[in-house]
Motif scaffolding. Structure first.
Motif, mmCIF file in Angstrom:
data_model
loop_
_atom_site.group_PDB
_atom_site.id
_atom_site.type_symbol
_atom_site.label_atom_id
_atom_site.label_comp_id
_atom_site.label_asym_id
_atom_site.label_seq_id
_atom_site.Cartn_x
_atom_site.Cartn_y
_atom_site.Cartn_z
ATOM 1 N N VAL A 264 -0.958 -24.744 9.602
ATOM 2 C CA VAL A 264 -1.884 -23.975 10.333
ATOM 3 C C VAL A 264 -2.085 -22.644 9.434
ATOM 4 O O VAL A 264 -0.995 -22.137 8.669
ATOM 5 C CB VAL A 264 -0.844 -23.686 11.591
ATOM 6 N N LYS A 265 -3.259 -22.442 9.554
ATOM 7 C CA LYS A 265 -3.605 -20.975 8.682
ATOM 8 C C LYS A 265 -3.265 -19.839 9.744
ATOM 9 O O LYS A 265 -3.747 -19.719 10.875
ATOM 10 C CB LYS A 265 -4.793 -21.061 8.496
ATOM 11 N N ARG A 266 -2.428 -18.987 9.142
ATOM 12 C CA ARG A 266 -2.294 -17.771 9.754
ATOM 13 C C ARG A 266 -3.670 -16.866 9.963
ATOM 14 O O ARG A 266 -4.580 -16.788 8.826
ATOM 15 C CB ARG A 266 -1.260 -16.861 9.018
ATOM 16 N N HIS A 267 -3.830 -15.891 10.867
ATOM 17 C CA HIS A 267 -4.832 -15.046 10.861
ATOM 18 C C HIS A 267 -4.358 -13.996 9.876
ATOM 19 O O HIS A 267 -3.266 -13.237 9.880
ATOM 20 C CB HIS A 267 -5.054 -14.477 12.460
ATOM 21 N N ARG A 268 -5.470 -13.664 9.215
ATOM 22 C CA ARG A 268 -4.979 -12.302 8.127
ATOM 23 C C ARG A 268 -4.675 -10.928 9.083
ATOM 24 O O ARG A 268 -5.424 -10.668 9.915
ATOM 25 C CB ARG A 268 -6.083 -12.016 7.391
ATOM 26 N N GLU A 269 -3.428 -10.660 8.742
ATOM 27 C CA GLU A 269 -3.196 -9.267 9.446
ATOM 28 C C GLU A 269 -3.001 -8.127 8.616
ATOM 29 O O GLU A 269 -2.948 -8.270 7.494
ATOM 30 C CB GLU A 269 -1.539 -9.557 9.977
ATOM 31 N N ARG A 270 -3.172 -7.250 9.319
ATOM 32 C CA ARG A 270 -2.659 -5.848 8.503
ATOM 33 C C ARG A 270 -1.213 -5.792 8.003
ATOM 34 O O ARG A 270 -0.444 -6.098 9.192
ATOM 35 C CB ARG A 270 -2.877 -4.624 9.250
ATOM 36 N N PRO A 271 -0.774 -5.365 6.785
ATOM 37 C CA PRO A 271 0.543 -5.552 6.672
ATOM 38 C C PRO A 271 1.466 -4.912 7.631
ATOM 39 O O PRO A 271 1.057 -3.593 8.069
ATOM 40 C CB PRO A 271 0.407 -4.971 5.034
ATOM 41 N N ALA A 272 2.514 -5.052 8.080
ATOM 42 C CA ALA A 272 3.465 -4.451 8.951
ATOM 43 C C ALA A 272 3.809 -3.316 8.469
ATOM 44 O O ALA A 272 4.177 -2.192 9.323
ATOM 45 C CB ALA A 272 4.542 -5.258 9.223
ATOM 46 N N VAL A 273 4.233 -3.096 6.993
ATOM 47 C CA VAL A 273 4.660 -1.778 6.432
ATOM 48 C C VAL A 273 3.656 -1.324 5.555
ATOM 49 O O VAL A 273 3.135 -2.185 4.700
ATOM 50 C CB VAL A 273 6.008 -2.209 5.683
ATOM 51 N N ALA B 278 14.756 -15.548 -3.572
ATOM 52 C CA ALA B 278 13.654 -16.074 -2.918
ATOM 53 C C ALA B 278 13.705 -15.553 -1.337
ATOM 54 O O ALA B 278 12.576 -15.324 -0.980
ATOM 55 C CB ALA B 278 13.869 -17.703 -2.775
ATOM 56 N N LYS B 279 14.679 -15.449 -0.553
ATOM 57 C CA LYS B 279 14.934 -14.977 0.662
ATOM 58 C C LYS B 279 14.323 -13.525 0.815
ATOM 59 O O LYS B 279 13.586 -13.009 1.396
ATOM 60 C CB LYS B 279 16.278 -15.349 1.134
ATOM 61 N N GLN B 280 15.065 -12.858 -0.358
ATOM 62 C CA GLN B 280 14.609 -11.256 -0.404
ATOM 63 C C GLN B 280 13.022 -11.010 -0.590
ATOM 64 O O GLN B 280 12.509 -10.293 0.096
ATOM 65 C CB GLN B 280 15.411 -10.526 -1.280
ATOM 66 N N MET B 281 12.477 -12.162 -1.695
ATOM 67 C CA MET B 281 10.878 -11.950 -1.662
ATOM 68 C C MET B 281 10.411 -12.281 -0.509
ATOM 69 O O MET B 281 9.301 -11.756 -0.255
ATOM 70 C CB MET B 281 10.721 -12.893 -2.971
ATOM 71 N N GLN B 282 10.808 -13.416 0.080
ATOM 72 C CA GLN B 282 10.023 -13.667 1.313
ATOM 73 C C GLN B 282 10.116 -12.758 2.215
ATOM 74 O O GLN B 282 9.024 -12.417 2.991
ATOM 75 C CB GLN B 282 10.844 -15.239 1.983
ATOM 76 N N VAL B 283 11.097 -12.036 2.582
ATOM 77 C CA VAL B 283 11.167 -10.767 3.697
ATOM 78 C C VAL B 283 10.277 -9.742 3.121
ATOM 79 O O VAL B 283 9.431 -9.240 3.860
ATOM 80 C CB VAL B 283 12.570 -10.228 3.635
ATOM 81 N N SER B 284 10.158 -9.397 1.885
ATOM 82 C CA SER B 284 9.173 -8.234 1.422
ATOM 83 C C SER B 284 7.714 -8.690 1.587
ATOM 84 O O SER B 284 7.235 -7.904 2.120
ATOM 85 C CB SER B 284 9.389 -8.367 -0.082
ATOM 86 N N ILE B 285 7.391 -9.982 1.491
ATOM 87 C CA ILE B 285 6.251 -10.484 1.564
ATOM 88 C C ILE B 285 5.749 -10.492 3.173
ATOM 89 O O ILE B 285 4.648 -10.079 3.637
ATOM 90 C CB ILE B 285 5.753 -11.869 1.002
ATOM 91 N N GLN B 286 6.850 -10.772 3.977
ATOM 92 C CA GLN B 286 6.560 -10.682 5.360
ATOM 93 C C GLN B 286 6.042 -9.152 5.848
ATOM 94 O O GLN B 286 5.531 -9.042 6.812
ATOM 95 C CB GLN B 286 7.798 -11.078 6.279
ATOM 96 N N ARG B 287 6.795 -8.156 5.101
ATOM 97 C CA ARG B 287 6.539 -7.018 5.319
ATOM 98 C C ARG B 287 5.352 -6.372 4.906
ATOM 99 O O ARG B 287 4.636 -5.776 5.549
ATOM 100 C CB ARG B 287 7.793 -5.872 4.756
ATOM 101 N N ASN B 288 5.101 -6.654 3.847
ATOM 102 C CA ASN B 288 3.785 -6.212 3.212
ATOM 103 C C ASN B 288 3.590 -7.228 1.935
ATOM 104 O O ASN B 288 4.183 -7.326 1.031
ATOM 105 C CB ASN B 288 3.878 -5.181 2.559
ATOM 106 N N ARG B 289 2.412 -7.963 2.131
ATOM 107 C CA ARG B 289 2.095 -9.300 1.125
ATOM 108 C C ARG B 289 1.730 -8.869 -0.248
ATOM 109 O O ARG B 289 1.691 -9.585 -0.995
ATOM 110 C CB ARG B 289 0.846 -10.004 1.618
#
Ligand SMILES: [Fe+2]
Ligand SMILES: [Fe+2]
Length: 400
Positions: A80-89, A131-142
Motif C-alpha cells: 500500500v502506498k503511504r500518503h506523503r506526510e510532512r516529516p514528524a521532526v 538498520a532498526k536505528q536507521m528505520q526509526v530515524s527515517i520514520q521521524r524525518n525521511r
C-alpha cells in the motif's frame, strides 16, 4: 533456471524453488528458500526427499542431476502506498541524532568489508540494530539520513554508498508500508549489496575512463562474489543473498549476472537497484563530479519501463520528492535558494532563499515553505551559483 537436482548435490547458498515433498498427500508445503546450513540438507535427507527443484537464477548452482526447465514468475509485492506526510521532526533536529547513526553505519560497514577481505564474516546482530536505528530515524524525518550519507570524501564512496542505498531502501519500504521485519531484512541486504567489490582490484573500481571488456567482466563478478561472501555469514536474511546477486539485473532483461526480466527479479532486488543507481549517479567520485539530484531523478524516470519497473521508478521520485533536500532551485518570481526540508507536497519543499536572480544580488537568507504560499519552482540550479560546492552548501545551511 529451474533444475531438478539430487539432494546430495545441494550446498549452502542454493535456492530451493520447490522442495518436491508433497509425496504423502498431507499437503505439506514449504516456502521456497535458500539453503542456509548443512542442517537443512540433513533434514531433507531424513525426510527421504531425494530430489528438489532449485533456481540457479536466485542462488548458487548445484551439481545437476536430471534437469527440468520450468517457467516461473515472481510476483512483485508492491505494498500500500503511504500518503506523503510532512516529516514528524524538523530536519535540523533529526540531523543531530542521525549523525551518530551514519557514523556507526559507516564504521560497521567498513569493519565488515575488512573482515570479508580476510575471509571471515561477522554475526548479523549489529547489522539489525543499526538498520532498526536507521528505520526509526527515517520514520521521524525521511531526509536526514540520506542527506548525511551524501556528505563524504571522494575516496569514501563504497562505504557511504552502502549506507546511502540502505537509507533509500528503508525510505521506500516506509512509503510502501512494508512490514518492519521485512524492511529490516531488505535494508541489511542493501548494506552489503556490493561487498564483493572488496575482491575487485581498486584499479578497476576507480578507473576514470571507460572499462575495457575484460575489466567490465571483472567488475561484473562482484555480484556473485557478494553472494558467495554473504553465504559464509551466519543468519544473513534470505533477501541479502538475493540483493547481492541481483541488484544489477534490469527490468528489460539486459542486466547481469542472469539477465532476469521483469518480475522474475524479486521486489527487494528491484528496489535496491533503483536506490543503487540514484546514489551512484549523484555521488562525487575520485574521477567524476556527482550529478545534481534533480538530474539523478531524471535518470531514474527515464529508466522506468526499461532499466526499472516504471511504477517503482515513479514511486521512488514521489518518495524522495521532485526537489530533494540540498537541491538549488529558482522560483518563478526570480528568487533562488536551496531546499532545506520536504513537505507533504513533493513539488513544494521548504527553501532557504539566498539570491535575487533579477537584481543579481545576494539576499539576507530567509526561509519559505512553498506548501504554504503560492510561490512555485521554475527550475533547478547548481550549487556553484552560490559559489559553494554541494558539501559546503549543506554544511553552511543545514549542518551548522
Ligand atoms: Fe553493485
Ligand atoms: Fe552499489
Amino acid at each position: 533456471m529451474i533444475k531438478k537436482v539430487n539432494v546430495e548435490c545441494l550446498r549452502v547458498g542454493v535456492y530451493v524453488h520447490d522442495f518436491n515433498c508433497d509425496w504423502n498427500g498431507s499437503n505439506l508445503y514449504i516456502e521456497p528458500s535458500y539453503i542456509k546450513s548443512e542442517n537443512t540438507i540433513e533434514i531433507l535427507k531424513n525426510w527421504n526427499i531425494e530430489e528438489v527443484f532449485i533456481d540457479t537464477d536466485r542462488g548458487l548452482d548445484a551439481e545437476p542431476s536430471r534437469s527440468v526447465v520450468e517457467d516461473v514468475s515472481f510476483i512483485t509485492p508492491f505494498g500500500v502506498k503511504r500518503h506523503r506526510e510532512r516529516p514528524a521532526v524538523p530536519l535540523k533536529n533529526e540531523l543531530q541524532s542521525s549523525r551518530k547513526i551514519t557514523e556507526d553505519a559507516v564504521r560497521i560497514v567498513e569493519q565488515t568489508y575488512r573482515q570479508a577481505m580476510e575471509g571471515s564474516m561477522p554475526e548479523v546482530g549489529p547489522f539489525y540494530e543499526l538498520a532498526k536505528q536507521m528505520q526509526v530515524s527515517i520514520q521521524r524525518n525521511r531526509d536526514a539520513l540520506s542527506l548525511l550519507s551524501r556528505i563524504r570524501k571522494k575516496d569514501e564512496y563504497t562505504l557511504y554508498h552502502s549506507v546511502s542505498v540502505s537509507s533509500h531502501v528503508l525510505n521506500m519500504c516506509h512509503y510502501y508500508e512494508i512490514p518492519e521485519q521485512q524492511s529490516l531484512d531488505i535494508a541489511v541486504g542493501a548494506l552489503f549489496h556490493d561487498i564483493g567489490k572488496a575482491l575487485v582490484p581498486q584499479t578497476i573500481l576507480n578507473k576514470p575512463g571507460k572499462l575495457t571488456e575484460a575489466e567490465f567482466n571483472e567488475m561484473k563478478r562482484h555480484a556473485e562474489l557478494s553472494m558467495d561472501m554473504l553465504s559464509r555469514a551466519k543468519n544473513i536474511p534470505l533477501e541479502g543473498y538475493d540483493i547481492a546477486l541481483h541488484h544489477h539485473e534490469r527490468y528489460d532483461g539486459k542486466g547481469y549476472p542472469h539477465g532476469l526480466e521483469k518480475d522474475r527479479i524479486s521486489f527487494a532486488a528491484q528496489l535496491t537497484s533503483v536506490c543503487d543507481v540514484f546514489d551512484a549517479v549523484t555521488s562525487e567520485r575520485c574521477y567524476k563530479a556527482g550529478m545534481e539530484s534533480v538530474l539523478g531523478l531524471r535518470i531514474i524516470y527515464e529508466g522506468g519501463g526499461g532499466h526499472f519497473n516504471k511504477e517503482l521508478a515513479n514511486d521512488f521520485i514521489r518518495c524522495i520528492g521532485m526537489y530533494p533536500v540540498g537541491t538549488c532551485v529558482v522560483l518563478a518570481d526570480g528568487r533562488s535558494g536551496v531546499v532545506i526540508g520536504s513537505t507533504e507536497d513533493m513539488t513544494r519543499p521548504i527553501v532557504q532563499i539566498l539570491y535575487d536572480e533579477k537584481k543579481q544580488k545576494q539576499l539576507a537568507p530567509f526561509t519559505v515553505d512553498l506548501s504554504q504560499t503560492n510561490d512555485t519552482i521554475a527550475s533547478y540550479s547548481d550549487t556553484r551559483r552560490f559559489g559553494l560546492t554541494y558539501n559546503q552548501l549543506l554544511r553552511k545551511f543545514l549542518l551548522s
